[in-house]
Design a protein around this motif. Structure first.
Motif, mmCIF file in Angstrom:
data_model
loop_
_atom_site.group_PDB
_atom_site.id
_atom_site.type_symbol
_atom_site.label_atom_id
_atom_site.label_comp_id
_atom_site.label_asym_id
_atom_site.label_seq_id
_atom_site.Cartn_x
_atom_site.Cartn_y
_atom_site.Cartn_z
ATOM 1 N N ARG A 34 6.135 14.873 -6.328
ATOM 2 C CA ARG A 34 5.433 14.331 -7.490
ATOM 3 C C ARG A 34 5.986 12.971 -7.902
ATOM 4 N NH1 ARG A 34 5.242 17.061 -13.480
ATOM 5 N NH2 ARG A 34 3.976 15.463 -14.472
ATOM 6 N N LEU A 59 4.319 10.448 -5.720
ATOM 7 C CA LEU A 59 2.890 10.329 -5.997
ATOM 8 C C LEU A 59 2.634 9.588 -7.307
ATOM 9 C CD1 LEU A 59 1.745 13.871 -4.845
ATOM 10 C CD2 LEU A 59 1.124 11.688 -3.787
ATOM 11 N N ARG A 88 3.490 5.662 -6.943
ATOM 12 C CA ARG A 88 2.571 4.829 -6.138
ATOM 13 C C ARG A 88 1.598 4.076 -7.014
ATOM 14 N NH1 ARG A 88 -1.923 9.465 -4.648
ATOM 15 N NH2 ARG A 88 -1.694 10.318 -6.719
ATOM 16 N N LEU A 141 2.542 9.502 2.899
ATOM 17 C CA LEU A 141 1.909 9.240 1.611
ATOM 18 C C LEU A 141 0.410 9.505 1.679
ATOM 19 C CD1 LEU A 141 2.274 8.303 -1.291
ATOM 20 C CD2 LEU A 141 2.054 5.939 -0.500
ATOM 21 N N LEU A 168 -0.125 13.206 1.659
ATOM 22 C CA LEU A 168 0.082 13.757 0.319
ATOM 23 C C LEU A 168 -1.137 13.500 -0.561
ATOM 24 C CD1 LEU A 168 3.808 12.750 -0.246
ATOM 25 C CD2 LEU A 168 2.922 15.069 -0.035
ATOM 26 N N GLU A 169 -1.733 12.332 -0.407
ATOM 27 C CA GLU A 169 -2.943 12.039 -1.176
ATOM 28 C C GLU A 169 -4.069 13.007 -0.794
ATOM 29 O OE1 GLU A 169 -3.372 7.946 -0.202
ATOM 30 O OE2 GLU A 169 -2.056 7.255 -1.826
ATOM 31 N N GLU A 227 -3.628 16.390 -2.459
ATOM 32 C CA GLU A 227 -3.972 16.480 -3.876
ATOM 33 C C GLU A 227 -5.365 17.085 -4.092
ATOM 34 O OE1 GLU A 227 -1.889 13.208 -6.509
ATOM 35 O OE2 GLU A 227 -2.917 12.258 -4.819
#
Length: 333
Positions: A245, A248, A251, A280, A283-284, A287
């Motif tokens: 987190r 995230l 960014r 990254l 991870l996006e 979400e």
């Protein structure tokens, strides 16, 4: 450069029985820097630590950086200032440092990229059919006693219990004696876990850290398995989002810089967060409600050799630290 002190700084691994970890058994001289411990301090612990940084601002990361630099020498032995703290304050600081040392050891020695706090993972606990039987060398197993951490890697899960003790000059107790007492309690706590998301943990490790004048001692123990009490399950997608987190949220800030396959994200006055750009993007994707955590673990496995090279580079740069989780930090002057 990073300092090595063979006598003042040691980590002892004992009773690791699997073929993968048997070579760890014995005493090691840890090679780590302030940046390594700050990196771990930012990532491990209750979810509230991240919540504090994200709620009250990046100055929380500056506070944790100052804590590490003020309480540990460059060779990671405790400073005189730390040892002179009022006892109750020293206990709480020892707790935080021990968690960070455990995170660092899990990554650097056991190659476990992600360490989740059990509470932060919001797990469901189901009583197993078999009653709890302690691991070899454990103390009494208590009904409400549970371990601190779940380690996550592409091949499965690990269990860790972290404990820390600190002693002022002249304390009569020996480090090994203090560690043995803590290890009994820690082994009883890791003995509570039978399975995690349906799979038996790869290791169940007691991690004990002793800080005293001129010394840092670590004791990591994983005795043979016995019968265990709880089947634990949790949502890996939500847990990974919580673990990452900080990245995230960072960014969205100004000043993000792409360098090759990595992104640098300013955070606070003293830190740059460094993250694998592909990670990254994964991870996006995670979400989204339909996000799948498996591509992230697969990516960490494929890129592990790159992360290890970066970690070796950081041995020569005490302002840098990089982990097997695909992220790292750079300390600024």
């Amino acid at each position: 450069m990073v300092i090595r002190l063979a006598q003042a700084k040691r980590v002892r691994f004992a009773r690791f029985s699997s073929a993968r970890y048997q070579q760890l058994n014995g005493t090691h001289v840890p090679v780590a820097s302030h940046a390594d411990i700050v990196n771990s301090m930012l990532k491990v612990g209750y979810a509230s630590r991240l919540d504090a940084m994200l709620t009250v601002g990046p100055w929380r990361s500056d506070l944790l950086t100052a804590l590490v630099e003020g309480y540990l020498r460059p060779d990671l032995r405790p400073t005189d200032y730390f040892l002179a703290l009022e006892p109750s304050e020293r206990v709480s600081m020892t707790f935080l440092l021990a968690q960070a040392f455990t995170h660092w050891a899990a990554s650097h020695h056991l190659s476990v990229p992600i360490l989740l706090h059990v509470v932060g993972a919001a797990p469901n606990w189901t009583l197993a059919a078999m009653p709890a039987t302690a691991k070899l060398g454990a103390g009494p197993v208590k009904d409400k006693s549970r371990p601190d951490f779940i380690g996550v890697e592409p091949g499965g899960y690990h269990v860790f219990e972290s404990k820390g003790r600190s002693y002022q000059p002249g304390a009569p107790i020996k480090s090994a004696t203090a560690a043995a007492r803590c290890t009994k309690d820690a082994l009883a706590q890791v003995s509570r876990i039978a399975t995690i998301n349906g799979a038996a943990p790869i290791t169940r490790t007691a991690a004990v850290w002793i800080l005293r004048p001129h010394e840092l001692r670590g004791y990591l123990t994983d005795p043979p398995r016995a019968a265990f009490a709880y089947d634990l399950s949790f949502d890996l997608r939500l847990a990974l989002l919580k673990y990452y987190r900080l990245i995230l949220d960072a960014r969205t800030g100004l000043g993000s810089v792409y360098r090759g396959s990595f992104v640098r994200l300013p955070f606070g006055k003293r830190l740059l967060l460094v993250v694998d750009a592909k990670l990254l993007s994964l991870l996006e994707a995670l979400e989204k409600p339909s996000g799948d955590p498996r591509p992230i673990l697969d990516h960490l496995e494929r890129r592990a050799h790159v992360y290890v090279r970066l970690r070796r580079l950081a041995y020569r740069r005490p302002d840098l630290s990089f982990g097997l989780d695909g992220t790292g930090i750079q300390l600024l002057p």
